[in-house]
Design a protein around this motif. Structure first.
Motif, short mmCIF file in Angstrom:
data_model
loop_
_atom_site.label_atom_id
_atom_site.label_comp_id
_atom_site.label_asym_id
_atom_site.label_seq_id
_atom_site.Cartn_x
_atom_site.Cartn_y
_atom_site.Cartn_z
N ILE A 30 0.75 -1.08 0.15
CA ILE A 30 -0.02 -0.33 0.08
C ILE A 30 0.82 1.62 -0.59
CG2 ILE A 30 -1.71 1.10 1.24
CD1 ILE A 30 -2.52 -1.58 2.47
N LEU A 31 1.08 2.25 -0.79
CA LEU A 31 1.69 3.09 -1.04
C LEU A 31 1.35 4.19 -0.34
CD1 LEU A 31 2.18 3.60 -4.96
CD2 LEU A 31 3.50 2.64 -3.77
N LYS A 32 2.19 5.07 0.21
CA LYS A 32 1.58 6.38 0.84
C LYS A 32 1.40 6.98 0.21
CE LYS A 32 6.13 6.31 4.01
NZ LYS A 32 6.95 6.93 4.61
N GLU A 33 1.45 7.72 -0.98
CA GLU A 33 0.85 8.27 -1.99
C GLU A 33 0.58 8.29 -3.31
OE1 GLU A 33 -0.20 11.67 -1.32
OE2 GLU A 33 1.81 11.67 0.74
N PRO A 34 -0.48 8.48 -3.78
CA PRO A 34 -1.64 7.20 -5.10
C PRO A 34 -0.01 7.84 -5.75
CG PRO A 34 -2.69 9.07 -4.67
CD PRO A 34 -1.26 8.91 -3.69
N PHE A 35 0.03 6.19 -6.88
CA PHE A 35 1.20 6.09 -7.98
C PHE A 35 0.44 6.89 -9.41
CE2 PHE A 35 1.64 3.53 -11.88
CZ PHE A 35 2.86 3.25 -11.87
N ILE A 36 1.96 7.59 -9.49
CA ILE A 36 1.17 8.59 -11.19
C ILE A 36 2.51 8.32 -11.61
CG2 ILE A 36 0.57 10.20 -9.23
CD1 ILE A 36 3.81 11.72 -9.49
N GLY A 37 2.77 7.33 -11.75
CA GLY A 37 3.56 7.43 -12.62
C GLY A 37 4.74 6.52 -12.46
N ASP A 38 5.66 5.96 -13.55
CA ASP A 38 6.63 5.36 -13.39
C ASP A 38 7.79 6.57 -13.17
OD1 ASP A 38 6.34 3.39 -14.29
OD2 ASP A 38 7.07 3.66 -16.45
N PRO A 39 8.17 6.19 -12.16
CA PRO A 39 9.87 7.72 -11.62
C PRO A 39 10.47 7.72 -12.36
CG PRO A 39 10.19 5.52 -10.23
CD PRO A 39 8.85 5.39 -11.21
N PHE A 40 11.64 8.89 -12.66
CA PHE A 40 12.40 9.24 -13.64
C PHE A 40 13.47 8.15 -13.22
CE2 PHE A 40 16.55 11.13 -14.43
CZ PHE A 40 16.20 11.26 -15.85
N PRO A 41 14.61 6.97 -14.34
CA PRO A 41 15.26 6.36 -13.88
C PRO A 41 16.68 6.64 -13.73
CG PRO A 41 13.71 6.45 -16.35
CD PRO A 41 13.72 7.38 -15.04
N GLY A 42 16.93 7.79 -14.27
CA GLY A 42 18.24 8.19 -14.59
C GLY A 42 18.69 7.95 -15.71
N HIS A 43 19.32 9.60 -16.50
CA HIS A 43 19.12 10.08 -17.54
C HIS A 43 19.54 8.73 -19.04
CE1 HIS A 43 19.64 13.09 -15.20
NE2 HIS A 43 19.60 13.91 -15.76
N ASP A 44 20.61 7.91 -18.18
CA ASP A 44 21.62 6.16 -18.53
C ASP A 44 20.35 5.41 -18.87
OD1 ASP A 44 21.63 5.42 -15.99
OD2 ASP A 44 23.80 5.09 -16.30
N ARG A 45 19.35 4.77 -18.15
CA ARG A 45 18.19 4.33 -18.22
C ARG A 45 16.83 4.85 -18.30
NH1 ARG A 45 19.94 -0.30 -14.95
NH2 ARG A 45 21.77 0.41 -14.06
N ILE A 46 16.73 5.40 -19.51
CA ILE A 46 16.04 6.28 -19.87
C ILE A 46 15.47 5.26 -21.42
CG2 ILE A 46 14.29 7.54 -21.80
CD1 ILE A 46 15.94 9.46 -19.83
N ASN A 47 14.12 4.71 -21.30
CA ASN A 47 13.84 3.39 -22.45
C ASN A 47 11.75 3.55 -23.09
OD1 ASN A 47 13.13 2.14 -25.04
ND2 ASN A 47 14.13 0.09 -23.76
N HIS A 48 11.14 4.87 -22.89
CA HIS A 48 10.03 4.94 -22.99
C HIS A 48 9.41 5.67 -24.03
CE1 HIS A 48 11.56 5.14 -18.89
NE2 HIS A 48 9.92 5.35 -18.01
N SER A 49 8.50 5.43 -24.27
CA SER A 49 7.63 4.99 -25.15
C SER A 49 7.42 6.77 -25.28
CB SER A 49 6.23 4.10 -25.47
OG SER A 49 5.02 4.45 -24.39
N LEU A 50 6.35 7.07 -26.60
CA LEU A 50 6.39 8.40 -26.21
C LEU A 50 4.81 8.54 -25.52
CD1 LEU A 50 6.08 11.57 -27.76
CD2 LEU A 50 4.35 10.66 -29.90
#
Length: 275
Positions: free
Chosen positions: A137-157
């Protein structure tokens, strides 16, 4: 450690026989967990959709969105009351209303563990409830993927649009004060487009333009968008950073590296760059 049964967090007097479970899964275009996290109106529509059969034939829908990487993990999307049913198949034929008085504080916070058997995404709740457990159970509502790091971005448009629409602080702060060279690739064909952010335009601002326009003003991407259609394009075009620097970096260096990566990745001869 013994798993906590989902029944332990259900409200007093909860009747599973009044509910159908909606196991919302990827529709080949969007991941339901992204829709739930970022677009209330669209999530409403996901729970009003009627397939060939009258699946939501009970008073309530207990909705859950499947995680993108773990098929046994589900984010609670609320209890919806079915107010009316129309007979049209393959349409938004159910009139539904979110019952925030029923487990409202758990929406987008409760992660449920369940291994779905078969392909049926709409099931009688009493048949599956005994196997369902609380994952977290999260402390705050889920709002999407957290920033993964500059060298780990592999996300769709589509992912990027969700992040930009929410003006996610973790993503924005990490990218707005950085210049860089990035690649956008079509995961269906492998074709690549190499671009850069320089001058007064940080990576966040440049990528926000893609989120708004889909093509960023690039000729090759405009042509591909026309061919694919917006939904397929949004799902299949993926973003990654190749190199990144502070805003103090000289623009000539950024442009030199952009040209280098265009050559290395054959982005002109085999890809989507036109220059």
């Amino acid at each position: 450690m013994e798993a906590i049964p989902l029944t332990s967090v259900l409200p007093e007097g909860f009747d599973s026989k009044l509910h159908k479970i909606h196991f919302a899964v990827w529709n080949q275009i969007k991941h339901p967990v992204d829709v739930l996290a970022t677009n209330d109106e669209e999530w409403h529509k996901w729970n009003s959709w009627r397939s060939v059969h009258d699946d939501f034939n009970r008073k309530f829908i207990f909705s859950m969105a499947q995680d993108k990487t773990d098929a046994t993990l589900w984010l609670f999307g609320g209890i919806w009351e079915v107010l009316a049913r129309r007979p049209e198949p393959q349409a938004h034929s159910y009139t539904v209303a979110l019952r925030e008085d029923l487990m409202g504080p758990f929406i987008r916070r409760l992660w449920v563990r369940h291994r779905r058997v078969g392909r049926n995404s709409r099931q009688k709740m009493e048949s599956v409830l005994p196997a369902m457990t609380v994952s977290s159970i999260l402390k705050e509502p889920f709002i999407g993927d957290p920033f993964p790091g500059h060298d780990r971005i592999n996300h769709s448009l589509a992912d990027l649009q969700a992040v930009v629409s929410q003006a996610r602080a973790d993503w924005r702060i990490a990218l707005e004060s950085m210049k860089g060279v990035y690649v956008i690739h079509d995961k269906e064909t492998g074709q690549r487009y190499v671009g850069s952010a320089y001058g007064d335009t940080g990576i966040w601002q440049r990528w926000a333009t893609y989120a708004t326009t889909l093509h960023g003003g690039n000729v090759g991407l405009k042509e591909l968008l026309e061919q694919k259609g917006s939904e397929n394009y949004r799902a299949n075009m993926r973003f990654a950073l190749l190199e990144y620097w502070s805003m103090r970096t000289d623009d000539e260096h950024v442009l030199e590296r952009e040209s280098y990566w265009k050559d290395v990745l054959h982005a002109r001869s085999l890809g989507l760059n036109k220059n």
